[in-house]
Design a protein around this motif. Structure first.
Motif, PDB file in Angstrom:
ATOM      1  N   LYS A 214       0.823  -1.210   0.000  1.00  0.00           N
ATOM      2  CA  LYS A 214       0.000   0.000   0.000  1.00  0.00           C
ATOM      3  C   LYS A 214       0.856   1.258   0.000  1.00  0.00           C
ATOM      4  O   LYS A 214       0.495   2.277  -0.612  1.00  0.00           O
ATOM      5  CB  LYS A 214      -0.901  -0.020   1.229  1.00  0.00           C
ATOM      6  CG  LYS A 214      -1.927   1.094   1.277  1.00  0.00           C
ATOM      7  CD  LYS A 214      -2.835   0.926   2.474  1.00  0.00           C
ATOM      8  CE  LYS A 214      -3.885   2.029   2.517  1.00  0.00           C
ATOM      9  NZ  LYS A 214      -4.802   1.870   3.672  1.00  0.00           N
TER      10      LYS A 214
ATOM     11  N   ALA B 224     -12.458  -7.605  -4.398  1.00  0.00           N
ATOM     12  CA  ALA B 224     -11.567  -6.546  -3.905  1.00  0.00           C
ATOM     13  C   ALA B 224     -10.584  -6.113  -4.992  1.00  0.00           C
ATOM     14  O   ALA B 224     -10.310  -4.917  -5.158  1.00  0.00           O
ATOM     15  CB  ALA B 224     -10.815  -7.033  -2.670  1.00  0.00           C
TER      16      ALA B 224
ATOM     17  N   ALA C 221      -5.634  -0.608  -4.673  1.00  0.00           N
ATOM     18  CA  ALA C 221      -6.520   0.532  -4.899  1.00  0.00           C
ATOM     19  C   ALA C 221      -5.791   1.855  -4.705  1.00  0.00           C
ATOM     20  O   ALA C 221      -6.130   2.858  -5.350  1.00  0.00           O
ATOM     21  CB  ALA C 221      -7.721   0.450  -3.966  1.00  0.00           C
ATOM     22  N   THR C 222      -4.785   1.868  -3.818  1.00  0.00           N
ATOM     23  CA  THR C 222      -4.047   3.115  -3.571  1.00  0.00           C
ATOM     24  C   THR C 222      -2.621   3.074  -4.118  1.00  0.00           C
ATOM     25  O   THR C 222      -1.984   4.115  -4.250  1.00  0.00           O
ATOM     26  CB  THR C 222      -3.990   3.410  -2.058  1.00  0.00           C
ATOM     27  OG1 THR C 222      -3.385   2.294  -1.382  1.00  0.00           O
ATOM     28  CG2 THR C 222      -5.387   3.639  -1.513  1.00  0.00           C
TER      29      THR C 222
ATOM     30  N   ASN D 137      -7.357   1.980 -10.218  1.00  0.00           N
ATOM     31  CA  ASN D 137      -5.918   1.810 -10.437  1.00  0.00           C
ATOM     32  C   ASN D 137      -5.546   2.132 -11.882  1.00  0.00           C
ATOM     33  O   ASN D 137      -6.241   1.738 -12.815  1.00  0.00           O
ATOM     34  CB  ASN D 137      -5.511   0.366 -10.103  1.00  0.00           C
ATOM     35  CG  ASN D 137      -4.028   0.131 -10.278  1.00  0.00           C
ATOM     36  OD1 ASN D 137      -3.546  -0.051 -11.389  1.00  0.00           O
ATOM     37  ND2 ASN D 137      -3.302   0.131  -9.174  1.00  0.00           N
TER      38      ASN D 137
ATOM     39  N   ALA E  86      -8.171 -10.220  -0.503  1.00  0.00           N
ATOM     40  CA  ALA E  86      -8.899  -8.962  -0.360  1.00  0.00           C
ATOM     41  C   ALA E  86      -7.985  -7.847   0.139  1.00  0.00           C
ATOM     42  O   ALA E  86      -8.082  -6.697  -0.307  1.00  0.00           O
ATOM     43  CB  ALA E  86     -10.073  -9.154   0.604  1.00  0.00           C
ATOM     44  N   ALA E  87      -7.071  -8.191   1.062  1.00  0.00           N
ATOM     45  CA  ALA E  87      -6.133  -7.188   1.570  1.00  0.00           C
ATOM     46  C   ALA E  87      -5.220  -6.685   0.456  1.00  0.00           C
ATOM     47  O   ALA E  87      -4.941  -5.480   0.351  1.00  0.00           O
ATOM     48  CB  ALA E  87      -5.307  -7.787   2.704  1.00  0.00           C
TER      49      ALA E  87
ATOM     50  N   SER F  54     -12.512  -4.067  -7.528  1.00  0.00           N
ATOM     51  CA  SER F  54     -12.758  -2.714  -7.016  1.00  0.00           C
ATOM     52  C   SER F  54     -11.524  -1.835  -7.170  1.00  0.00           C
ATOM     53  O   SER F  54     -11.624  -0.653  -7.524  1.00  0.00           O
ATOM     54  CB  SER F  54     -13.179  -2.790  -5.548  1.00  0.00           C
ATOM     55  OG  SER F  54     -13.369  -1.502  -5.011  1.00  0.00           O
ATOM     56  N   ALA F  55     -10.358  -2.427  -6.923  1.00  0.00           N
ATOM     57  CA  ALA F  55      -9.107  -1.679  -7.084  1.00  0.00           C
ATOM     58  C   ALA F  55      -8.885  -1.292  -8.539  1.00  0.00           C
ATOM     59  O   ALA F  55      -8.412  -0.186  -8.835  1.00  0.00           O
ATOM     60  CB  ALA F  55      -7.938  -2.508  -6.570  1.00  0.00           C
TER      61      ALA F  55
ATOM     62  N   GLY G  17      -5.970  -6.658  -2.692  1.00  0.00           N
ATOM     63  CA  GLY G  17      -6.822  -5.846  -3.551  1.00  0.00           C
ATOM     64  C   GLY G  17      -6.964  -4.428  -3.028  1.00  0.00           C
ATOM     65  O   GLY G  17      -6.851  -3.449  -3.784  1.00  0.00           O
ATOM     66  N   ARG G  18      -7.206  -4.289  -1.744  1.00  0.00           N
ATOM     67  CA  ARG G  18      -7.346  -2.954  -1.156  1.00  0.00           C
ATOM     68  C   ARG G  18      -6.048  -2.160  -1.265  1.00  0.00           C
ATOM     69  O   ARG G  18      -6.064  -0.930  -1.445  1.00  0.00           O
ATOM     70  CB  ARG G  18      -7.790  -3.069   0.306  1.00  0.00           C
ATOM     71  CG  ARG G  18      -9.226  -3.552   0.469  1.00  0.00           C
ATOM     72  CD  ARG G  18      -9.697  -3.422   1.904  1.00  0.00           C
ATOM     73  NE  ARG G  18      -8.970  -4.306   2.815  1.00  0.00           N
ATOM     74  CZ  ARG G  18      -9.315  -5.566   3.082  1.00  0.00           C
ATOM     75  NH1 ARG G  18     -10.391  -6.097   2.475  1.00  0.00           N
ATOM     76  NH2 ARG G  18      -8.623  -6.299   3.924  1.00  0.00           N
ATOM     77  N   ALA G  19      -4.914  -2.859  -1.173  1.00  0.00           N
ATOM     78  CA  ALA G  19      -3.624  -2.174  -1.307  1.00  0.00           C
ATOM     79  C   ALA G  19      -3.435  -1.630  -2.716  1.00  0.00           C
ATOM     80  O   ALA G  19      -2.925  -0.519  -2.914  1.00  0.00           O
ATOM     81  CB  ALA G  19      -2.487  -3.129  -0.947  1.00  0.00           C
TER      82      ALA G  19
END
Length: 631
Positions: free
Chosen positions: A478, A528, A506-507, A536, A499-500, A531-532, A502-504
């Protein structure tokens, strides 16, 4: 006599022996015919050899006095003095033997390939197939002659002189294909020549990994796939048919690249290899690997050549039986050498944790080495601690390969991570097949958040990472401003870890390639990641092969593709639960996508049964302007 007097007398014995060796060599060597010939083409050869001999013997004779009160250490010193003496006298014979072996393997000229068991030559009939080996007896027939044309990577094509076409194993690897139609572009026409102790060879086909093999009656080529390397029917003499490929020592010294692999078992060759490192001003790449008899003694000789060498860029010594003694010699050479850029010590099982720690000490002051390969050794925490310390000060090493070191666990990973936090040069770190778990991933994640140099981290087949480790890496990802490629395939990362990550993403604004192959991230992880992808703008390749993704995850990915303008390659191979709805969602997303160039959708339910989703993807494959859909 007092103890001090006894020890002093022992030391005097070693000093006298060293002096006598130096004097004898200086007196005798110039008279030898080989030295006279070498001096004509390289006048400084004698001086260089004499200097090495003098320096090594002087070092041995100047040990601290306590050394000479230890019988084991004293004996080792005497043996080493004898070794340096053998090197000095073995320079000429070693170079001559190297020239001979090189000529036998890859120098120009034709050869008969004579089977050891039958004594007969391989023979091609008028161009179409391999003739009866039993009947191949005509010495002058060009159908019995083969030229070894180098293909790179230490392999050759066996070109038949009469047809100018290569021996060729068919794609299944089971028999020899028509020689007339041998395809020059594939591995089935390439052979690796492995030298044995008695100057015979295995001709190992690159495509199959098996040796050419004559059946037990010597009449025809047996199944190549099942070639048994334990008997004489797989062994060949390479009998030269002319002298056009004979190399002189001078020609050997002019080579820029030399590869002498196989089981060479001859210490004289190690003398020749050392002499080559000492004397050649042309050699840039030297591979002396897969020679288990080199061991520590031979490595010490080679290291002495490396100390003085100013031109060699690549040295490969895989599977050479190198242990702690050899690592100590190489470490000293690395601290001195200012030219070597690539060092391959892979598959040396004797490089233990302690040995590797000794080796990498030389990296701290090294200013040249760019790539170091220590894969498939026996490295663990101690070596990684030394590596971590070296990375703090080393400013040149860019690629470090530690794959297949299963003893690298959390402690070792933490030590490497400590070095990475302050390192400014390393770009690629390979830790495949490690035992790294959550704690190690926490440390690596913290390093990723800080490090500004590392662009590739490969943790594939590190099965202890799991969800917790994946989440720890995601925390670092991240914040990372450097990492371009992350591989956590086959690491048991599940839906939570996926999922973690994926969230990373995203940013994250730098990662370009992510592989989570064979990981049960399921729909939660895929959603996830999808979504990223909606926000991205940097990820170019995403490999989700066999990740247990179903329709919901695929629908989310299809929705993301509709707006994503960055992703170029997406693999969803063997996600068998995607189904018709998932395929339809992907097809819908692709309708408005302008970035994706490859979608790999093989071995899914939709690709196995004709359906509406399947038809939609077929339509995309037919009509999409840029995307190639593989189903």
């Amino acid at each position: 006599l007092t103890l001090e007097q006894v020890v002093s007398k022992r030391r005097k014995v070693v000093q006298d022996m060293a002096a006598q060796v130096r004097i004898s060599f200086a007196h005798e060597a110039p008279r030898l015919p080989g030295w006279l010939a070498l001096q004509q083409v390289m006048p400084e050869a004698m001086q260089i050899t004499s200097e090495v001999l003098h320096n090594k013997l002087q070092f041995l004779s100047n040990h601290e006095l306590e050394h000479y009160n230890d019988d084991k250490r004293l004996g080792a010193t005497i043996n080493e003095a004898v070794l340096w003496s053998k090197l000095a006298y073995g320079v000429i014979h070693g170079l001559e033997l190297m020239a001979q072996v090189y000529a036998e393997q890859i120098a120009p000229g034709t050869r008969h390939l004579i089977n050891v068991a039958t004594g007969r030559r391989l023979q091609v009939d008028p161009g179409d197939k391999l003739a009866s080996v039993r009947q191949a007896v005509v010495h002058s027939d060009s159908h019995c002659k083969f030229e070894m044309r180098r293909t790179g990577g230490g392999t050759v094509r066996l070109m038949n002189e009469a047809t100018n076409l290569p021996l060729h194993v068919h794609g299944g690897g089971d028999k020899l294909c028509s020689v007339r139609f041998g395809d020059l572009k594939d591995d089935w026409a390439k052979f690796r020549i492995e030298r044995l102790l008695d100057s015979t060879y295995y001709l190992v086909n690159v495509g199959t990994g098996s040796a050419l093999h004559i059946d037990d009656y010597g009449d025809k080529l047996a199944s190549v796939r099942y070639g048994d390397q334990r008997n004489q029917f797989t062994r060949f003499h390479l009998q030269r048919t002319d002298d056009s490929g004979i190399l002189s020592t001078n020609s050997l010294l002019q080579l820029e690249e030399l590869e002498l692999g196989g089981t060479l078992h001859n210490p004289t060759l190690t003398f020749g290899a050392t002499a080559l490192l000492l004397l050649s001003k042309a050699l840039r790449k030297f591979s002396f690997g897969r020679n288990s008899e080199i061991n520590d003694e031979g490595t010490a000789l080679l290291a002495s050549g490396l100390e003085r060498n100013a031109v060699l860029l690549t040295l490969s010594l895989p599977a050479c039986g190198i242990g702690e003694g050899g690592c100590a010699a190489l470490s000293n050479a690395l601290s001195i050498n200012e030219a070597l850029q690539k060092l391959d010590l892979s598959h040396n099982a004797e490089i233990s944790d302690a040995a590797a720690a000794v080796l990498v000490a030389g990296l701290a002051s090294n200013k040249a080495l760019i790539e170091l390969d220590l894969s498939d050794c026996a490295i663990a925490a101690a070596a990684c601690t030394a590596l971590g310390n070296a990375l703090v000060t080393n400013k040149v090493l860019q690629k470090l390969n530690l794959r297949d070191n299963g003893l690298i666990g959390d402690e070792a990973a933490a030590a490497l991570a400590t070095g990475l936090q302050r390192n400014v040069a390393l770009r690629e770190l390979n830790l495949k097949y490690s035992s790294i778990g959550e704690a190690g991933c926490v440390a690596l994640g913290e390093a990723l958040a800080i490090n500004e140099a590392l662009v590739l981290l490969d943790l594939e087949f590190s099965g202890h990472i799991k969800d917790a480790g994946g989440a720890a890496l995601a925390a670092g990802l991240k914040e990372s401003q450097a990492l371009l490629e992350l591989n956590v395939s086959c690491c048991n990362v599940g839906s939570t870890g996926g999922a973690a990550i994926g969230r990373a993403i995203a940013t994250n604004t730098v990662l370009q390639k992510l592989k989570i192959v064979c990981s049960p991230i399921k729909d939660e992880g895929a959603i996830a990641l999808a979504s990223a992808l909606e926000s991205n703008a940097t990820l170019l390749e995403l490999d989700l092969f066999r990740c247990e993704i179903a329709a919901a995850g695929c629908a989310a990915l299809g929705k993301a593709l509709a707006t994503n303008n960055a992703l170029r390659v997406l693999s969803l191979v063997e996600n068998s639960q995607i189904g018709d709805n998932g395929a339809a969602a992907l097809a819908a997303g692709l309708q408005s996508n302008v970035a994706l160039v490859r979608l790999d959708f093989r071995s899914t339910v939709a690709s196995q049964h004709r359906s509406a989703g399947w038809d939609a993807l077929l339509a995309v494959r037919s009509n999409h302007a840029t995307c190639s859909v593989h189903m």
